[in-house]
Design an enzyme around this catalytic site. Structure first.
Site, PDB file in Angstrom:
ATOM      1  N   GLU A  73       0.817  -1.214   0.000  1.00  0.00           N
ATOM      2  CA  GLU A  73       0.000   0.000   0.000  1.00  0.00           C
ATOM      3  C   GLU A  73       0.857   1.273   0.000  1.00  0.00           C
ATOM      4  O   GLU A  73       0.617   2.217   0.743  1.00  0.00           O
ATOM      5  CB  GLU A  73      -0.985   0.003   1.182  1.00  0.00           C
ATOM      6  CG  GLU A  73      -2.107  -1.010   1.014  1.00  0.00           C
ATOM      7  CD  GLU A  73      -3.259  -0.784   1.968  1.00  0.00           C
ATOM      8  OE1 GLU A  73      -3.424   0.337   2.463  1.00  0.00           O
ATOM      9  OE2 GLU A  73      -3.995  -1.740   2.213  1.00  0.00           O
ATOM     10  N   GLY A  74       1.866   1.275  -0.841  1.00  0.00           N
ATOM     11  CA  GLY A  74       2.777   2.411  -0.929  1.00  0.00           C
ATOM     12  C   GLY A  74       4.038   2.130  -0.143  1.00  0.00           C
ATOM     13  O   GLY A  74       4.029   2.184   1.087  1.00  0.00           O
TER      14      GLY A  74
END
Length: 815
Positions: free
Chosen positions: A498-499
């Site tokens: 997620e990043g």
């Protein structure tokens, strides 16, 4: 002398006006009053008034200012500020700003922070945590999941489906639980303290995925069909965004769809041929419905618009011919379902686009907005839950385990990492509470979600390493009795997904924060590229002169608070937290000042100066973490027994902020750092790291049954059940403390100091001396069994450790 006093008076008045951020007109009037006093005293002549009017009138006459000052500035601004791409615009415009904007503005309103409502569970949510969540935790044998099955047992999967674990975000009208973000966070914290597989499996469907996207953007038909099925567990969802070629740079995904006509279920319909190759997709191997992000093209303009429509999101049943799922990745021995999915020219109707054909090309904004919510809940909550459980387990272990005739928790070398675990557990729980408060208030906090994703996963990893160091061989040797090893292995997963954290820190936090949180920059950018020239000039004039006044104010505030140590700045309390609020006032002004100077000196190049951006982002991030900690202390009634935890968390964060600020000044553009240091740190660095005494107090809380320790681990799974090594050890911890006075009693009666081990032998000695009751003897014997279970590690027959592979291992072919 009189002239000097007048000059001092003018500087004082202008400085005060700047510090208080009064309007240009008011400041001009105040300056005129000072000059008027000087004229009355016959020390200000007409020349001074002429100079004043020449300077003041052009800036106060708006039409003149717009045409002769703002218009040339706008032309220069357009020349140095590159126009943003559509994906950059959508990313910046998506979501909302909240408390982080106050921190960025250089003058935090503490009453506003403390007036945000305290997050609380409803009776229904609390019953769910005490009932189904507690029950599923009892069902999970982590060693079985991670070593024997490579998956959650089928009965656990079914229990999760039957009890709505995948439907926490789905509205009740569709059969979902419709829980608050705070409740979701509490559920995930409890699950994560036991099993990362369990928490990941529950977290993903309630985060970025089909459920979230359908509720916000789906058509009525899509919502009515899928949401009840998702709520009942009849569908297992996943969302496929990441490709081998596009991870953190999600906007460059190579997966595509071509608008065309084709046959679907025996009818010719307008649809799209989809080709994709996705990796790292949680639940993909078992998903029945696949959320897919791709770039949609319409070369024949069948939809009547552009050929390149942009990123689009669609919902694809995985049983459609050509959809490939089922294979799994092997992410660091963490056995949650995660794997690839592929498709080559899979034809589906346009109605499969989430929101229908009219939402074609709108996927990027959809993803950014929904990701900001999910990223603000799932990974931060999982991280907080893991550290809370580790804090309680480490405190118990350090009190049970003895070396050099002492519990190891009494050794100063052990107290230092223990304090880091305990202080971070308090802070991380506070941060999840404040962040979910924002989400429950309707915010979509894209900047905050990036902050909490990076900092909580980063702190989690460091805390798990500290816990492993304290546990030694207990943490290293895997098995049913090890409650740390799998979490230690899995920690990099949270850092990556997620990043990726490196990118989140160096680009996303400040890249979005500088524009979204600054009170004037976004308005300047929008007005600079406004197609209506007249409106653009008017808006730019308001923004640029507001910005100039803002920058001057932050310089004044930074200079004054640097000289005074911010001791005269506002604080809502006069207790031991007062200096924390004042230091945050100071650092907030520093952040605002340095942001303007960095943007002014680097312009559009700032986004390429990632280490400058990262350090500015650190300032904003640590201010947010400290705010959350102080808010928790306020919400829980300002309990003085919790103050060591508060002090450690705040002082550690402020010290980290100061380190980043120091590094920023050392590397500031155009060599301005040395001059700025005299403004910001005129008397040196003001913040000290947590003291040894504070470390000791935090470590003592972790090793002592008390209300503060209970609050530190509140909501976690500590039940003394068959497969819960932490719960079993917690009971042993209580038993060991109860045994200590019995041990002293036996030693005194025996006339010698016995070693505090083999407590069953202590019991036998006490029985022989006739000084222990049957209940006391039983307690010592039970404590010895628990003590040995706590300090021993598991061992296995060699055959038990062999992988049970059926047939040859198949290597997946390259795409």
């Amino acid at each position: 002398m009189t002239t000097l006093l007048l000059i001092i008076a003018m500087i004082f008045v202008l400085g005060t006006m700047s510090y208080l951020r009064v309007s240009l007109v008011t400041t001009t009037i105040a300056a005129a009053v000072v000059l008027g006093v000087g004229s009355a005293m016959d020390i200000v002549g007409s020349a001074a008034w002429i100079v004043f009017l020449v300077l003041a009138l052009p800036f106060n006459i708006k039409s003149f200012r717009q045409n002769f000052i703002s218009r040339p500035l706008l032309k220069v601004y357009r020349g140095i500020m590159p126009e943003m791409s559509s994906t950059e615009k959508e990313a910046i415009e998506a979501g909302t700003t909240w408390w982080e904007a106050d921190l960025f503005a250089g003058n935090p309103n503490w009453s506003k922070l403390h007036n945000y409502p305290q997050s609380r569970l409803t009776a229904e949510e609390q019953a769910f945590i005490d009932g189904p969540v507690e029950e599923v935790c009892k069902m999970v044998n982590q060693h079985q999941v991670s070593h024997e099955l490579g998956d959650l047992p089928q009965e656990v999967w079914q229990y999760l489906k039957d009890h709505g674990f995948f439907a926490m975000i789905i509205k009740k009208k569709y059969g979902g639980l419709e829980y608050s973000a705070y409740a979701q966070s509490r559920v995930l914290q409890k699950l994560a303290g036991l099993s990362s597989e369990l928490a990941s499996t529950v977290g993903v469907p309630n985060s970025l995925g089909p459920g979230e996207l359908l509720q916000h953007y789906g058509t009525t038909e899509q919502q009515d069909h899928y949401l009840p099925r998702l709520a009942k567990g009849l569908e297992v969802p996943c969302f496929a965004l990441t490709s081998p070629e596009a991870g953190s740079d999600a906007g460059s995904i190579p997966d595509f769809g071509i608008v065309c006509k084709g046959e679907f279920q025996g009818e010719e319909v307008l649809g799209m041929k989809l080709t994709w190759n996705k990796r790292y997709i949680t639940l993909a191997p078992v998903a029945t419905v696949l959320g897919l992000a791709f770039k949609l093209r319409d070369p024949d303009r069948l939809l009547g618009g552009d050929e390149e429509l942009g990123i689009t999101c669609a919902l694809i049943p995985t049983d459609i011919p050509g959809v490939e799922t089922g294979r799994r990745h092997f992410p660091l021995n963490c056995m949650f379902q995660n794997g690839p999915t592929r498709g080559n020219e899979v034809f589906v109707p346009l109605s499969f686009i989430i929101g229908g054909p009219e939402m074609a090309g709108q996927g990027w904004r959809m993803l950014v907005e929904c990701l900001s919510v999910g990223r603000g809940i799932t990974l931060p909550s999982n991280s907080a839950g893991g550290v809370k459980t580790a804090a309680i387990a480490t405190g118990a272990y350090a009190r049970i385990r003895r070396q050099f005739k002492l519990p190891i928790g009494k050794l100063e070398g052990i107290e230092e990492p223990m304090a880091r675990i305990g202080g971070n557990a308090y802070l991380m729980d506070a941060v999840t509470s404040l962040t979910t408060t924002a989400i429950d208030l309707g915010e979509k906090p894209s900047v905050i979600s990036a902050i909490v994703k990076f900092h909580l996963t980063d702190r989690m990893q460091k805390c798990v390493i500290d816990a492993m160091d304290i546990h030694g061989g207990k943490g290293v040797c895997l098995g049913p009795n090890n409650y740390l090893g799998r979490g230690y292995q899995a920690a990099p997963i949270a850092i990556t997904v997620e990043g990726a954290n490196i990118l989140t820190r160096s680009m996303i936090i400040y890249g979005q924060g500088a524009i979204r949180c600054h009170p004037y920059v976004l308005a300047e950018m929008e007005s600079a590229f406004d197609t209506d020239a007249s409106r653009g000039l008017m808006n730019f004039d308001d923004a640029i002169f507001g910005h100039i006044g803002f920058a001057i104010s932050n310089f004044t505030r930074s200079f004054w608070m640097g000289l005074t140590g911010a001791r005269f700045s506002n604080s809502p309390y006069s207790d031991k937290t007062k200096r924390y609020y004042q230091q945050m006032n100071r650092f907030s002004a520093n952040l605002a000042l340095l942001s303007d100077l960095a943007m002014g000196t680097l312009g559009g190049n700032l986004k390429r100066k990632e280490r400058i951006s990262a350090r500015l982002g650190d300032l904003l991030s640590q201010l947010y973490l400290v705010s959350a900690t102080l808010k928790r202390y306020q919400d829980e009634g300002r309990l003085t027994e919790d103050l060591p935890l508060v002090q450690w968390a705040v002082e550690d964060s402020l010290y980290k902020l100061q380190d980043s600020l120091d590094d920023l000044l050392n590397n500031f553009p155009m060599g301005l750092g040395h001059a700025l240091r005299w403004v910001i740190f005129p008397f040196g660095r003001p913040v000290k790291r947590p003291t040894d005494t504070l470390d000791h107090k935090v470590a003592q809380i972790m090793q002592t049954p008390c209300a503060s320790r209970d609050r530190l681990g509140k909501g976690q799974f500590f039940t003394n059940s068959e497969h819960n090594a932490v719960g079993i050890q917690e009971q042993t911890f209580i038993d060991i403390l109860a045994c200590e006075p019995l041990y002293d009693k036996v030693c005194k009666a025996a006339g010698k100091r016995l070693p505090f081990m083999w407590l069953d032998k202590i019991a036998a000695e006490g029985k022989a001396l006739g000084i222990l009751s049957e209940a006391e003897i039983a307690l010592l014997e039970r404590a010895e069994i628990g003590r040995m279970k706590s300090i021993n590690v598991d061992d296995f027959d060699t055959e038990e450790l062999r992988a049970n592979i059926k047939g040859p291992v198949k290597q997946e072919k390259a795409a």
